[in-house]
Design an enzyme around this catalytic site. Sequence first.
Site, PDB file in Angstrom:
ATOM      1  CE  LYS A  48      -3.943  -2.296   2.350  1.00  0.00           C
ATOM      2  NZ  LYS A  48      -4.628  -2.585   3.443  1.00  0.00           N
ATOM      3  CD  GLN A  92      -3.599  -4.016   7.038  1.00  0.00           C
ATOM      4  OE1 GLN A  92      -3.568  -3.000   6.438  1.00  0.00           O
ATOM      5  NE2 GLN A  92      -3.817  -5.118   6.596  1.00  0.00           N
ATOM      6  CG  ASP A 115      -9.568   0.023   5.308  1.00  0.00           C
ATOM      7  OD1 ASP A 115      -9.402  -0.121   4.037  1.00  0.00           O
ATOM      8  OD2 ASP A 115      -8.787  -0.602   6.269  1.00  0.00           O
TER       9      ASP A 115
END
Length: 285
Positions: A48, A92, A115
């Site tokens: 990422k 994460q 997200d």
Amino acid sequence: MATLMEGPPLAARIRTEVADEVRELGGLGLVTLQVGEDPASTIYLRRKHEAAQEAGIASDDRKLPQDVSETELLALIAELNADGAVDGILVQLPLPPHLDEARVVRAIDPVKDVDGLHPFNAGQLYLGRPTIVPATPLGIMALLAEQRVPLEGAEAVVIGRSDIVGKPIAHLLLQSNATVTICHSRTADLARYTLEADVLVVAVGSAEVVTPDMVKQGSAVVDVGINRTEGGIVGDVAPDVADVAAFITPVPGGVGPMTIAMLLRNTVKAARYRRGLLAFPRGER
Ligand code: NAD
């Protein structure tokens, strides 16, 4: 033999578009938070950040110790929420068990939630209103659109009901006027549903959950799974499903690269929202 719905070429195009948009916006900031050292998470995050930097996004990979307290983590998120240089925040997952994942995600400012997991954004998606949507489902929709797979009136079956893949992709397919069925670990007879599917999205996390005898001739099959085996990375769908389907995503090289491209696109969207270039629906009823 099915046509491969390959991620890398489409993802590369999107990343080039993102780089242009980042230049127009005069730079962007993305911060990711990783608690502990889960090796798979470390690999995903590295990819990422490489992609973000290539697109001109200033990205900061914050690693926190496995035993970080929830108070410390929430304080850091509050700091990032208030930081004008930060457009996107990504925590994460999964988090270690002593941290309340729902509470942590809820602490992120919804306008920086790249997200798309904050309950506000999840609720907007449920209502079919514009919002930041999780990257993997967006990537799946882009792959299907690229091949012009018809969705209106199609029978779509999703296997998996996670907040990050199964539920949001089901909503996006519904918004595209597919008739959507969600299957999961307690579904009694998967094949009964999958055999009817014109579009089958598999997000389970077990190798070969879907075999050729479960797939409708001429369908489009999206394999989201990433399973580490002795023979390397495999998906959730057996490779010989390609003999039955008309379109299929390879693993690796299908959905994975799209997830990264769409995360970058979400970061641009978040920046537009925050800078008032797009109206963020906060407070909308
Ligand atoms: P998850 O574990 O949160 O959810 C898995 C879902 O599968 C659950 O809803 C469960 O009900 C269902 N399930 C489990 N066993 C089943 C069975 N035997 N039959 C039917 N349903 C079953 O996982 P997730 O986060 O949604 O991820 C799913 C897979 O996709 C994993 O392999 C993950 O690594 C992968 N993934 C890939 C990407 C990508 O970018 N390619 C992104 C996210 C997740």
